[in-house]
Design a protein around this motif. Structure first.
Motif, PDB file in Angstrom:
ATOM      1  N   GLU A  15      -3.759  -0.278  -7.666  1.00 40.59           N
ATOM      2  CA  GLU A  15      -4.083   1.403  -7.763  1.00 40.59           C
ATOM      3  C   GLU A  15      -3.980   2.466  -6.622  1.00 40.59           C
ATOM      4  O   GLU A  15      -3.264   1.873  -6.317  1.00 40.59           O
ATOM      5  N   VAL A  16      -4.446   3.459  -6.674  1.00 42.02           N
ATOM      6  CA  VAL A  16      -3.557   4.628  -6.163  1.00 42.02           C
ATOM      7  C   VAL A  16      -3.664   4.834  -4.501  1.00 42.02           C
ATOM      8  O   VAL A  16      -5.506   5.107  -4.307  1.00 42.02           O
ATOM      9  N   ASP A  18      -2.280   7.125  -2.349  1.00 44.38           N
ATOM     10  CA  ASP A  18      -1.988   8.138  -2.336  1.00 44.38           C
ATOM     11  C   ASP A  18      -2.492   9.590  -3.169  1.00 44.38           C
ATOM     12  O   ASP A  18      -2.365   9.542  -4.036  1.00 44.38           O
ATOM     13  N   LEU A  19      -3.663  10.038  -2.739  1.00 45.84           N
ATOM     14  CA  LEU A  19      -4.582  10.908  -3.343  1.00 45.84           C
ATOM     15  C   LEU A  19      -5.044  12.294  -2.882  1.00 45.84           C
ATOM     16  O   LEU A  19      -5.153  13.059  -3.068  1.00 45.84           O
ATOM     17  N   GLN A  22      -7.392  15.859  -3.514  1.00 47.05           N
ATOM     18  CA  GLN A  22      -8.108  14.969  -4.689  1.00 47.05           C
ATOM     19  C   GLN A  22      -9.763  14.445  -4.019  1.00 47.05           C
ATOM     20  O   GLN A  22     -10.806  15.275  -4.068  1.00 47.05           O
ATOM     21  N   VAL A  23      -9.626  13.545  -2.102  1.00 46.71           N
ATOM     22  CA  VAL A  23     -10.588  12.941  -2.027  1.00 46.71           C
ATOM     23  C   VAL A  23     -10.145  13.384  -0.047  1.00 46.71           C
ATOM     24  O   VAL A  23      -8.959  13.312   0.302  1.00 46.71           O
ATOM     25  N   ALA A  27     -10.143   5.785   0.072  1.00 45.37           N
ATOM     26  CA  ALA A  27     -10.510   5.049  -0.471  1.00 45.37           C
ATOM     27  C   ALA A  27     -10.599   3.433  -0.175  1.00 45.37           C
ATOM     28  O   ALA A  27     -10.253   3.515   0.334  1.00 45.37           O
ATOM     29  N   GLN A  30      -7.551   2.243  -0.671  1.00 49.45           N
ATOM     30  CA  GLN A  30      -6.483   2.449   1.246  1.00 49.45           C
ATOM     31  C   GLN A  30      -7.524   2.308   2.419  1.00 49.45           C
ATOM     32  O   GLN A  30      -5.890   2.108   3.479  1.00 49.45           O
ATOM     33  N   GLU A  66      -3.757  15.519   4.620  1.00 50.93           N
ATOM     34  CA  GLU A  66      -3.705  15.035   2.859  1.00 50.93           C
ATOM     35  C   GLU A  66      -4.573  13.388   2.793  1.00 50.93           C
ATOM     36  O   GLU A  66      -4.166  12.793   3.723  1.00 50.93           O
ATOM     37  N   SER A  67      -4.799  12.425   1.714  1.00 47.40           N
ATOM     38  CA  SER A  67      -5.215  11.525   2.064  1.00 47.40           C
ATOM     39  C   SER A  67      -4.784  10.423   1.499  1.00 47.40           C
ATOM     40  O   SER A  67      -4.817   9.881   0.331  1.00 47.40           O
ATOM     41  N   ASN A  68      -3.561  10.131   2.199  1.00 48.15           N
ATOM     42  CA  ASN A  68      -2.444   9.673   1.504  1.00 48.15           C
ATOM     43  C   ASN A  68      -1.701   8.481   3.053  1.00 48.15           C
ATOM     44  O   ASN A  68      -2.429   8.669   3.794  1.00 48.15           O
TER      45      ASN A  68
END
Length: 102
Positions: A15-16, A18-19, A22-23, A27, A30, A66-68
């Protein structure tokens, strides 16, 4: 530099984590990764477990954060409120965390 190596085993498809922009909210994958890494509230001297914590953006989403994974940390509800009241939370080079009053 002292690198820290760890691993997270997953079942099924990757699953990714680092988003970017985008959101806004973390997630599920995450959140699992942040829990595995932080193991509870990162606020200095707090020992609240992951079940009592929320995923927080260290550099605020509203300001372009960022959502990373490197911008997310677990904080309990009490300390999440403090961060949003102006306290500064940051990770030090040795991996420990520091919190400063506004």
């Amino acid at each position: 530099c002292t690198p820290h190596v760890g691993r997270v085993l997953t079942r099924g498809a990757s699953e990714v984590l680092d988003l970017g922009r985008q959101v806004r909210l973390a997630a599920t994958a995450q959140r699992r990764a942040v829990i595995a890494r932080d193991q509870g509230c990162v606020w200095p001297h707090c020992n609240r477990p992951p079940a009592m914590c929320e995923v927080h953006h260290l550099f605020p989403w509203k300001q372009g954060g960022e959502s990373n994974l490197n911008n997310l940390a677990l904080v309990c509800g009490r300390h999440h409120t403090r961060v949003h009241q102006g306290w500064k939370l940051r990770q030090l080079d040795d991996g420990t965390w520091d919190a400063r009053a506004p």
